[in-house]
Design a protein around this motif. Structure first.
Motif, PDB file in Angstrom:
ATOM      1  N   TYR A  31       0.920  -1.127   0.003  1.00 38.33           N
ATOM      2  CA  TYR A  31       0.019  -0.041   0.043  1.00 38.33           C
ATOM      3  C   TYR A  31       0.843   1.130   0.087  1.00 38.33           C
ATOM      4  O   TYR A  31       0.753   2.306  -0.807  1.00 38.33           O
ATOM      5  CB  TYR A  31      -0.885   0.079   1.196  1.00 38.33           C
ATOM      6  CG  TYR A  31      -1.527   1.375   1.361  1.00 38.33           C
ATOM      7  CD1 TYR A  31      -2.474   1.805   0.728  1.00 38.33           C
ATOM      8  CD2 TYR A  31      -0.674   2.652   2.335  1.00 38.33           C
ATOM      9  CE1 TYR A  31      -3.102   3.278   0.847  1.00 38.33           C
ATOM     10  CE2 TYR A  31      -1.229   3.739   2.391  1.00 38.33           C
ATOM     11  CZ  TYR A  31      -2.294   3.967   1.774  1.00 38.33           C
ATOM     12  OH  TYR A  31      -2.743   5.278   1.834  1.00 38.33           O
ATOM     13  N   PRO A  49      -0.646   2.957   6.652  1.00 40.11           N
ATOM     14  CA  PRO A  49      -1.616   1.658   6.803  1.00 40.11           C
ATOM     15  C   PRO A  49      -1.538   1.385   8.194  1.00 40.11           C
ATOM     16  O   PRO A  49      -0.548   1.397   8.750  1.00 40.11           O
ATOM     17  CB  PRO A  49      -1.048   0.849   5.872  1.00 40.11           C
ATOM     18  CG  PRO A  49       0.497   1.192   5.770  1.00 40.11           C
ATOM     19  CD  PRO A  49       0.418   2.609   6.005  1.00 40.11           C
ATOM     20  N   GLN A  78      -7.006   0.382  -4.264  1.00 40.50           N
ATOM     21  CA  GLN A  78      -7.370  -0.799  -4.039  1.00 40.50           C
ATOM     22  C   GLN A  78      -7.287  -1.880  -5.369  1.00 40.50           C
ATOM     23  O   GLN A  78      -6.884  -2.905  -5.315  1.00 40.50           O
ATOM     24  CB  GLN A  78      -9.024  -0.764  -3.942  1.00 40.50           C
ATOM     25  CG  GLN A  78      -9.605  -2.019  -3.493  1.00 40.50           C
ATOM     26  CD  GLN A  78     -11.198  -1.926  -3.205  1.00 40.50           C
ATOM     27  OE1 GLN A  78     -11.718  -0.502  -3.028  1.00 40.50           O
ATOM     28  NE2 GLN A  78     -11.917  -2.685  -3.141  1.00 40.50           N
ATOM     29  N   LEU A  81      -3.653  -3.004  -5.502  1.00 40.29           N
ATOM     30  CA  LEU A  81      -3.389  -4.136  -4.490  1.00 40.29           C
ATOM     31  C   LEU A  81      -3.760  -5.483  -4.982  1.00 40.29           C
ATOM     32  O   LEU A  81      -3.375  -6.304  -4.983  1.00 40.29           O
ATOM     33  CB  LEU A  81      -4.017  -3.634  -3.383  1.00 40.29           C
ATOM     34  CG  LEU A  81      -2.991  -2.482  -2.414  1.00 40.29           C
ATOM     35  CD1 LEU A  81      -3.951  -1.826  -1.192  1.00 40.29           C
ATOM     36  CD2 LEU A  81      -1.871  -2.967  -2.018  1.00 40.29           C
ATOM     37  N   ILE A  93     -11.203  -0.108   1.431  1.00 38.36           N
ATOM     38  CA  ILE A  93     -10.261   0.446   1.944  1.00 38.36           C
ATOM     39  C   ILE A  93     -11.038   1.660   3.111  1.00 38.36           C
ATOM     40  O   ILE A  93     -11.560   2.319   2.763  1.00 38.36           O
ATOM     41  CB  ILE A  93      -9.160   1.403   1.363  1.00 38.36           C
ATOM     42  CG1 ILE A  93      -8.506   0.462   0.506  1.00 38.36           C
ATOM     43  CG2 ILE A  93      -8.305   2.247   2.216  1.00 38.36           C
ATOM     44  CD1 ILE A  93      -7.516   1.195  -0.661  1.00 38.36           C
TER      45      ILE A  93
END
Length: 99
Positions: A31, A49, A78, A81, A93
């Motif tokens: 992230y 994070p 997102q 990831l 998220i």
């Protein structure tokens, strides 16, 4: 023959039952790398994070300005990831504003 250290970590995580924690660490680390590219390099000073569990990545932000930046770009983060770790790894998220 040389064996990469990452293979030892992965097999140890499975053997000693800390593979969920290892996956959370990997996702949080990735992230940070992705956010530097999508947002701004200095974003990591203000956006951190916090945790990953059950498909939810929780991210803390220092102020509402950074919360807005993250909100506008969290879909891209997102998606990146999920491309790296597999479809639906990060289902959402969540943004938490630091008090």
């Amino acid at each position: 023959m040389f064996t990469p250290f990452q293979k030892f970590i992965s097999s140890a995580a499975k053997k000693y039952s800390f593979n969920k924690q290892l996956k959370a660490i990997e996702i949080c680390h990735e992230y940070t790398r992705i956010a530097r590219k999508i947002l701004q390099p200095e974003s990591e000073k203000y956006i951190t994070p916090k945790s990953y569990e059950n498909g939810a990545l929780i991210v803390t932000v220092a102020n509402s300005g950074w919360a807005q930046q993250l909100q506008m770009n969290k879909h891209k983060i997102q998606q990146s990831l999920n491309e790296k770790f597999g479809k639906k790894t990060v289902g959402k998220i969540k943004i938490e504003l630091l008090a």
